[in-house]
Motif scaffolding. Structure first.
Motif, PDB file in Angstrom:
ATOM      1  N   ASN A  40       0.845  -1.195   0.000  1.00  0.00           N
ATOM      2  CA  ASN A  40       0.000   0.000   0.000  1.00  0.00           C
ATOM      3  C   ASN A  40       0.877   1.241   0.000  1.00  0.00           C
ATOM      4  O   ASN A  40       1.750   1.413   0.865  1.00  0.00           O
ATOM      5  CB  ASN A  40      -0.865  -0.022   1.257  1.00  0.00           C
ATOM      6  CG  ASN A  40      -1.976   0.987   1.187  1.00  0.00           C
ATOM      7  OD1 ASN A  40      -1.890   1.900   0.340  1.00  0.00           O
ATOM      8  ND2 ASN A  40      -2.906   0.878   2.051  1.00  0.00           N
ATOM      9  N   VAL A  41       0.630   2.111  -0.950  1.00  0.00           N
ATOM     10  CA  VAL A  41       1.443   3.294  -1.111  1.00  0.00           C
ATOM     11  C   VAL A  41       1.301   4.203   0.087  1.00  0.00           C
ATOM     12  O   VAL A  41       2.282   4.813   0.538  1.00  0.00           O
ATOM     13  CB  VAL A  41       1.037   4.050  -2.397  1.00  0.00           C
ATOM     14  CG1 VAL A  41       1.931   5.257  -2.645  1.00  0.00           C
ATOM     15  CG2 VAL A  41       1.061   3.126  -3.565  1.00  0.00           C
ATOM     16  N   PHE A  46       5.279   0.774   3.480  1.00  0.00           N
ATOM     17  CA  PHE A  46       5.351   0.540   2.030  1.00  0.00           C
ATOM     18  C   PHE A  46       6.795   0.306   1.583  1.00  0.00           C
ATOM     19  O   PHE A  46       7.677   1.090   1.900  1.00  0.00           O
ATOM     20  CB  PHE A  46       4.706   1.756   1.334  1.00  0.00           C
ATOM     21  CG  PHE A  46       4.711   1.628  -0.141  1.00  0.00           C
ATOM     22  CD1 PHE A  46       3.908   0.654  -0.763  1.00  0.00           C
ATOM     23  CD2 PHE A  46       5.545   2.430  -0.927  1.00  0.00           C
ATOM     24  CE1 PHE A  46       3.916   0.568  -2.119  1.00  0.00           C
ATOM     25  CE2 PHE A  46       5.542   2.305  -2.315  1.00  0.00           C
ATOM     26  CZ  PHE A  46       4.718   1.381  -2.907  1.00  0.00           C
ATOM     27  N   TYR A  51       6.865  -3.540  -4.058  1.00  0.00           N
ATOM     28  CA  TYR A  51       5.719  -3.105  -4.834  1.00  0.00           C
ATOM     29  C   TYR A  51       6.014  -3.140  -6.299  1.00  0.00           C
ATOM     30  O   TYR A  51       5.210  -3.654  -7.104  1.00  0.00           O
ATOM     31  CB  TYR A  51       5.324  -1.709  -4.357  1.00  0.00           C
ATOM     32  CG  TYR A  51       4.037  -1.203  -4.999  1.00  0.00           C
ATOM     33  CD1 TYR A  51       2.815  -1.855  -4.751  1.00  0.00           C
ATOM     34  CD2 TYR A  51       4.087  -0.124  -5.891  1.00  0.00           C
ATOM     35  CE1 TYR A  51       1.663  -1.365  -5.352  1.00  0.00           C
ATOM     36  CE2 TYR A  51       2.927   0.352  -6.480  1.00  0.00           C
ATOM     37  CZ  TYR A  51       1.688  -0.264  -6.182  1.00  0.00           C
ATOM     38  OH  TYR A  51       0.519   0.205  -6.768  1.00  0.00           O
TER      39      TYR A  51
END
Lengths: 780, 408
Positions: A40-41, A46, A51
């Protein structure tokens, strides 16, 4: 001012900002990082590399392009936002520094002003100290003066108190006078050691004494009404008089008023008695209802008012006060009420007892009793310590019983009057028999009717005592007792009285004429046969006797008494008539000299008189009693006088012939014959029981007459002609009397016996020829 | 006819028939005879107009239940009453109507002497030819002599006779009238009675030295004290509603007396209260002609009536010696049963008249004609005789139960 933040790394800045703005997401705790957060940004955990690798693994090129585009756009917008935020904050910092600068400038001015103020204050303090120093002496004087003023005012009040009280008293404002005194009384007692105060106190006491005196006088005043009395008592209580003493004074005064009421009642009673004595109608009579109104409105309501105010004044008010013995007060009231009620009850009793019984006014009487009862119920409720209803009930019961006995007396007198009337009717019956139309049966009927009517009326009028709406019937067995009472003490005793009154005539030496005795015997017989049952039933029906109540227990006794009385009376009637017949026969034989005289020419008038009397008796008895049955005779005994004279001999021919002709030769034979005859004949009872029939009654009378004839003849000595005269007389009797008797043989045998005795008493017995006798008797 | 009220073991009465009608009966007193010999004797005088009259002297022997008889001719006429001197059994007086048709007097009274041998028992003697009586004197007075004479009850030295309304006393020795008085009720305050009313009978009280005499006049009884000169009465009873037939004094109690009359009643009086009778009895159904106290037990009273009954009554409450507490309850119950049958047989009721102990003991019904005389024996307290008009003399005894209740 401090720029410490500018030197820090962007990361640190970011952290600080984050702190400041407090992002929505809570910072997850270390060690338990969600896998999702890594990608999740917005999440703090994060991991850009993970990612990216993830995206590279998962997405194709277009998707990556798109993603990159989105991310880039996001980064740009975020950079913009951050820039604006930084600028805004910077502005704020600048404003703040400016404000601080201004404040520090102002503080400097303030410092100067404050220093000035403090110096001024010091000056003021100095001057005020100066002033207060100057004023201090004055102030003491003033406070002294105002204190003196207060004392003077109080003194003024005290000095004014006596005249004020006097004026108040003169203006009859007793309560204000007392209030004023009560205000001052504390001071007065506190400073009583000062002579002047003491004098005032003394004067006040005197005034109050006077007041007290006056109030007590008011209490003594008999005209005082209850309200005034209550006020006065309240005033006296305000004067701290002893409640006990006051309560007795109160009751004493009240008693006077009530005694007046009682005296009034007594006067009414006396008036009533006097009016009863004097027959004059012009004096207005106070009837029982009015009387009871006077009693309840006068005495009873006054008493209840007094009780109420007593309770208010003494018991309720002083209940809180411990110093007063409440029980004592209540006892006072109790004795007071009891004594008064006692005399009240005695008054009521006297009045009720003299109330005459009156069929028309009995309803008023009952109403007045009802009223009394209600009133006393109410009074008892008010009084509360004692219930007078039982006393009232006793009074009611007594007076109802008294009314019953008066009703009985009234019926008795009525019956006496009726009896007197009956006597008069009998006298007129015997004196002008021809013209008078009334007969014995009429007299009996009227006597019986009036008797039953009077009893019925009495019962009817007494039945108002059991009317359902009467208050004293509730919860008591008054009704049942009353019904029993009426049945036993009024109806039955009236009937008993009638019977006992009648039975006074069942002895030979009574004052009544024979006809009255006959009449009464019929009355008693009717009582037995019908009237007693009827009247008892009527009573029970009229008073609505309840089903579970026993029927009259002495009914058969009463009936038997009536029957016995009737029997005795009819016996006495026979005796009386027989005696008068005997007397006639006896006189006629005793007074005549039978040893000398002439040959008989006719029947002696006495014998005609005897036959007349017997037929009169027969007709009189026939009016009241039925014929009765004759003893059966053989068919040849025809009963007509013609037949006898036609044949020339009495019907029992052979029997008579033998007797009538066989005498003369030898008296020994005679006595032999007579003895033989007696041996076979029944003994004839002379004064014996008779039946309730005409024949039996007349037979009884004839028997007595003939027996007297026999006995009288035996005491005389006869010459031949004397004997023949007796023979003629006897024949006459025989031919006339047979039809009055049950058994004509009885007459025959008795007449035979008389004849035999006459023959025995004759010096030279020679009988007359039968044909000559018949001719003499016919030629009457 | 059986008498009712007596048990079967009771001796049957002795009945003796005279040939003539009779009214005169008296008990002969035999006090001059030695105390160890007593006879139950009665004198009966016949009443017959057509034949000669007789005086019968009858001696009753209780052992044999027999009568011994002696007859004496009474030539004077029909005898109304006969009386015997209480001291001398040989002296009798009779009141009689002379036989002759042209007589001047209705009634005479004469003194007779019986033969001297009658003082001995009559049992062995034979009087088949009746001797005449020896007339000693007549007691003559102006008008008609009453039909009864009374001996002075104590000494027998005086005789009382009466005329219409006059009482005369005679001395037996001198045969002279010693005292006389007129009974004149109009002079007293009492109820005036008919002028024509004559004295019915007279009686001499044995008390107060024999100074009280009583006369029945009409419905009333008048008593005089012969020591008293004035014409006022010692007492006066308005006794009956009809004519009074007989009077008797209680022999043992001074103030008690009995009357009977035509109203069928017999009454007992305490003369200290002369207004009301102490006891009234109504047990007869016709005139009661005679009433006699038993001389020894004055509880027992004998009455006879023209209803041909003789009644024996017990009057405890007015007796000289009240008794009855000792009566055995069983016995009294039995006698009560008997009495009830008598009362139910007897037709007149007497309820409420007498107290429990004063009651009719027994009613004797042997007679079939009117009974005019009944007398107790002068020597045996348990024997009495009654005489009915048809000449029947019945000698009866007091029922044993009554006798025992009196004795024990």
């Amino acid at each position: 001012m401090s720029s410490s933040g500018s030197g820090k790394t962007s990361r640190e800045k970011k952290f600080l900002l984050k702190e400041y703005y407090k992002p929505e997401e809570m910072i997850p705790e270390n060690g338990s990082i969600d896998i999702g957060d890594l990608f999740n940004v917005n999440s703090p955990d994060f991991n850009a590399d993970l990612y990216l690798s993830k995206l590279l693994k998962e997405c194709n090129i277009s998707q990556l392009m798109d993603k990159e585009d989105v991310l880039r756009r996001q980064i740009q917008s975020l950079d913009n936002e951050m820039q604006t935020l930084v600028y805004e904050n910077y502005n704020k910092f600048i404003n703040a520094t400016q404000t601080i600068k201004k404040m520090s400038n102002h503080f400097d001015k303030m410092e100067e002003q404050l220093a000035e103020l403090s110096s001024n204050m010091e000056k003021i303090t100095v001057s005020s100290e100066e002033i207060s120093k100057n004023l201090a002496t004055r102030r003491q004087d003033l406070s002294k003066l105002s204190a003196t003023d207060g004392v003077l005012k109080k003194l003024q009040f005290l000095f004014d108190l006596p005249p004020k009280m006097k004026t108040y008293i003169e203006e009859k404002k007793f309560d204000e006078a007392i209030a004023a005194y009560n205000q001052a009384v504390g001071t007065l007692s506190r400073y009583s050691h000062f002579p002047s105060i003491e004098a005032i106190d003394h004067e006040c006491e005197q005034i109050l004494d006077k007041l007290r005196q006056e109030l007590y006088n008011q209490l003594q005043d008999s005209d005082i009404n209850t309200q005034q009395l209550a006020i006065t008592i309240n005033l006296l209580l305000g004067l701290k008089e002893s409640p006990l003493q006051l309560s007795s004074a109160f009751l004493e005064t009240s008693k006077k008023a009530l005694n007046v009421n009682l005296a009034e009642l007594e006067k009414e009673t006396n008036n009533f008695i006097q009016q009863q004595k004097s027959t004059s109608e012009d004096i207005q009579k106070m009837d029982i209802l009015e009387y009871m109104d006077v009693a309840s409105n006068g005495f009873a309501s006054n008493l209840s008012a007094i009780i109420t105010s007593y309770k208010e004044i003494f018991i309720q008010k002083l209940a809180l006060n411990d110093s007063v013995d409440e029980n004592h007060l209540i006892d006072n009231l109790k004795t007071f009420v009891n004594t008064l009620m006692e005399s009240f009850f005695s008054q009521i009793k006297t009045r009720l007892s003299i109330e005459p019984f009156n069929t028309l006014e009995i309803a008023f009487f009952v109403r007045s009793l009802d009223r009394l009862y209600r009133r006393l119920q109410a009074l008892s409720n008010i009084f509360g310590y004692q219930n007078f209803t039982s006393d009232a009930f006793n009074i009611i019961w007594d007076s109802s019983a008294a009314q019953c006995s008066k009703a009985l007396e009234l019926s008795k007198t009525k019956f006496h009057e009726e009896l007197v009337n009956a006597r008069h009717a009998i006298v007129s019956l015997t004196s002008h028999e021809a013209e008078d139309k009334t007969s014995l049966s009429d007299i009996v009927v009227s006597l019986e009717t009036s008797l039953s009517e009077s009893i019925k009326n009495t019962v009817k009028s007494l039945s108002v005592f059991s009317a359902p709406d009467l208050s004293f019937l509730i919860k008591t067995n008054f009704r049942d007792d009353f019904i029993l009472d009426v049945r036993e003490k009024v109806v039955a005793s009236m009937l008993k009285h009638v019977i006992s009154l009648s039975s006074e005539h069942q002895r030979a030496n009574s004052s009544g004429t024979p006809l009255l005795v006959l009449l009464l015997s019929r009355l008693n017989l009717d009582l037995d046969l019908t009237m007693i049952s009827y009247l008892i039933n009527f009573t029970e029906e009229q008073l609505y006797i309840s089903r579970d109540m026993k029927p009259y227990p002495h009914l058969t006794e009463l009936k038997q008494a009536a029957k016995d009385c009737a029997q005795n009376l009819i016996n006495n009637y026979v005796r009386l008539e027989g005696h008068s017949l005997s007397q006639m026969i006896k006189k006629s034989i005793e007074t005549r000299d039978w040893s000398s005289g002439v040959e008989p020419r006719s029947v002696r008038s006495v014998m005609k008189r005897v036959v007349e009397d017997v037929s009169l008796i027969d007709s009189q008895v026939a009016q009241l009693y039925e014929e009765g049955s004759r003893t059966e005779r053989s068919s040849d005994s025809s009963r007509s006088r013609n037949a006898m004279s036609g044949i020339g001999l009495p019907s029992s021919r052979s029997y008579s012939r033998s007797n009538w002709s066989s005498y003369g030769a030898s008296t020994i034979d005679n006595s032999l014959i007579s003895n033989i005859q007696k041996l076979f004949g029944e003994r004839i009872e002379i004064f014996s029981l008779v039946e309730f029939s005409k024949l039996s009654i007349v037979t009884g009378i004839i028997k007595i007459g003939l027996k007297t004839f026999l006995e009288s003849v035996r005491l005389c000595t006869f010459s031949t002609f004397g004997l023949q005269q007796v023979q003629v007389d006897l024949y006459y009797l025989q031919t006339h009397l047979w039809r009055f008797v049950t058994d004509e043989n009885l007459v025959h045998s008795m007449i035979d016996e008389v004849l035999r005795s006459t023959i025995n008493r004759c010096v030279e017995p020679v009988l007359m020829e039968m044909s000559i006798i018949e001719r003499l008797c016919d030629g009457q | 006819m059986d008498s009712i009220g007596r048990s079967s073991e009771e001796e049957s009465p002795l009945i003796y028939g005279l040939e003539h009608q009779a009214r005169a009966l008296c008990s002969q007193t035999i006090s001059t005879i030695g105390a160890d010999v007593t006879f139950v004797r009665f004198l009966v005088g016949t009443q017959s107009l057509q034949t000669s009259n007789q005086v019968h002297l009858l001696e009753y022997s209780e052992e044999t239940n027999n009568l011994s008889k002696a007859f004496f001719k009474h030539d004077g006429g029909e005898i109304w009453s006969i009386n015997c001197c209480p001291k001398n059994p040989r002296l009798i007086t009779t009141c009689y109507s002379p036989t002759s048709s042209s007589r001047t007097r209705d009634c005479l009274c004469s003194l007779y002497e019986l033969p001297s041998d009658i003082v001995d028992s009559l049992a062995d003697k034979d009087y088949s030819t009746p001797p005449s009586l020896n007339k000693l004197c007549d007691f003559k007075s102006n008008s008609n002599v009453g039909r009864t004479s009374i001996w002075q009850p104590e000494d027998g030295n005086q005789l009382m006779t009466f005329e219409d309304r006059k009482i005369i006393l005679w001395d037996i020795e001198t045969k002279q009238s010693t005292w006389s008085t007129a009974i004149d009720p109009t002079s007293s305050t009492t109820k005036a009675s008919n002028k024509l009313t004559k004295i019915t009978t007279i009686r001499w009280s044995p008390h107060s030295n024999c100074s009280i005499i009583a006369a029945a006049l009409g419905n009333n009884v008048y008593a005089r004290d012969i020591r008293c000169k004035s014409s006022s009465f010692a007492f006066y009873l308005n006794a009956h509603s009809q004519q009074v037939r007989d009077v008797d004094f209680n022999p043992n109690a001074q103030y008690y007396m009995a009357t009977c009359g035509d109203d069928c009643e017999y009454k007992f009086w305490d003369v200290r209260n002369p207004t009301t009778p102490a006891i009234t009895m109504l047990n007869h159904s016709h005139w009661v002609w005679s009433i006699r106290y038993n001389q020894f037990h004055d509880q027992l009273v004998l009455t006879c009536s023209s209803d041909s009954r003789v009644n024996l009554t017990r009057i405890n409450s007015l007796a000289s010696q009240p008794f009855g507490q000792l009566v055995d309850p069983d016995e009294s119950d039995l006698s009560e049963v008997g009495d009830q049958s008598v009362i139910s047989n007897n037709t007149t009721s007497n309820t409420g008249q007498n107290k429990l102990e004063d009651e009719l003991i027994c009613s004797f019904e042997e007679h079939e004609d009117s009974v005019y005389a009944a007398e107790w024996s002068a020597s045996d307290p348990w024997i009495f005789a009654s005489l009915s008009y048809d000449g029947r003399l019945v000698i009866n005894k007091v029922p044993k139960k009554e006798k025992f209740s009196l004795l024990f």
